[in-house]
Write a protein that holds these residues in place. Structure first.
Motif, PDB file in Angstrom:
ATOM      1  N   GLU A   6      -1.568  28.266  -9.750  1.00 31.29           N
ATOM      2  CA  GLU A   6      -1.525  29.772  -9.595  1.00 31.29           C
ATOM      3  C   GLU A   6      -0.518  30.615  -9.660  1.00 31.29           C
ATOM      4  O   GLU A   6       0.280  30.097  -8.867  1.00 31.29           O
ATOM      5  CB  GLU A   6      -2.531  29.974  -8.530  1.00 31.29           C
ATOM      6  CG  GLU A   6      -3.715  29.259  -8.085  1.00 31.29           C
ATOM      7  CD  GLU A   6      -3.578  27.191  -7.474  1.00 31.29           C
ATOM      8  OE1 GLU A   6      -4.523  27.033  -7.358  1.00 31.29           O
ATOM      9  OE2 GLU A   6      -2.753  27.098  -7.339  1.00 31.29           O
ATOM     10  N   SER A   7      -0.912  31.545  -9.856  1.00 33.71           N
ATOM     11  CA  SER A   7      -0.122  32.911  -9.905  1.00 33.71           C
ATOM     12  C   SER A   7      -0.843  34.448  -9.846  1.00 33.71           C
ATOM     13  O   SER A   7      -1.768  33.986  -9.923  1.00 33.71           O
ATOM     14  CB  SER A   7       1.139  32.670 -11.455  1.00 33.71           C
ATOM     15  OG  SER A   7       0.679  33.450 -11.858  1.00 33.71           O
ATOM     16  N   GLY A   8       0.129  35.105  -9.794  1.00 33.38           N
ATOM     17  CA  GLY A   8      -0.106  36.851  -9.650  1.00 33.38           C
ATOM     18  C   GLY A   8      -1.134  36.988  -8.555  1.00 33.38           C
ATOM     19  O   GLY A   8      -1.466  38.403  -8.204  1.00 33.38           O
ATOM     20  N   CYS A  22      -4.629  31.175 -13.626  1.00 36.95           N
ATOM     21  CA  CYS A  22      -4.353  29.961 -13.833  1.00 36.95           C
ATOM     22  C   CYS A  22      -3.953  28.386 -14.855  1.00 36.95           C
ATOM     23  O   CYS A  22      -4.534  28.584 -15.561  1.00 36.95           O
ATOM     24  CB  CYS A  22      -5.949  29.652 -12.887  1.00 36.95           C
ATOM     25  SG  CYS A  22      -6.164  27.185 -12.838  1.00 36.95           S
ATOM     26  N   THR A 116      -2.546  30.827  -4.529  1.00 31.62           N
ATOM     27  CA  THR A 116      -1.965  32.228  -4.491  1.00 31.62           C
ATOM     28  C   THR A 116      -1.950  33.468  -3.124  1.00 31.62           C
ATOM     29  O   THR A 116      -3.571  33.285  -3.290  1.00 31.62           O
ATOM     30  CB  THR A 116      -1.558  32.535  -5.274  1.00 31.62           C
ATOM     31  OG1 THR A 116      -0.522  33.830  -5.779  1.00 31.62           O
ATOM     32  CG2 THR A 116      -2.911  33.048  -6.190  1.00 31.62           C
TER      33      THR A 116
END
Length: 122
Positions: A6-8, A22, A116
């Motif tokens: 995941e990121s953000g 993702c 995240t």
């Protein structure tokens, strides 16, 4: 074996927006339903949203309907969660998941990301 990253996440003011991503490694990802869960401090993990393997059907928790939108990009092996009109109660660690065994938003899934952090605060 499927890996989800995941990121953000980040810090955003109430009323603001974030888009979570993702990314999955492994071609099998596109054959699975996928989605997002979240866990607020001191609370149990809860289902937020899901999308079926073809991308044509989605589901949302009542608390996020009309504010969050889930989508997926098959070419990029990626699922997104667009979050608008964020509230302090949306704060938590957001986890990506794939391979829902008992239906949308049920936490019996085959694969989890590591999460995240989303913080909604002024």
């Amino acid at each position: 074996q499927l890996q989800l990253v995941e990121s953000g996440g980040g810090l955003v003011q109430p009323g603001g927006s974030l888009r979570l991503s993702c990314v999955a490694s492994g071609s099998a990802f596109n054959s699975y339903a996928a989605g997002w869960f979240r866990q607020a401090p001191g609370k149990e993990r809860e289902g937020v949203s899901c999308i079926n393997s073809r991308g044509g059907s989605t589901g949302y928790a009542d608390s996020v309907k009309g504010r969050f939108t889930i989508s997926r990009d098959f070419a990029k092996n990626t699922v997104y969660l667009q979050m608008n009109s964020l509230r302090p109660e949306d704060t938590g660690v957001y986890y990506c998941a794939a391979d829902f065994k008992l239906g949308c938003l049920n936490s019996d899934v085959g694969y989890w990301g590591k999460g995240t952090l989303v913080t909604v605060s002024s």
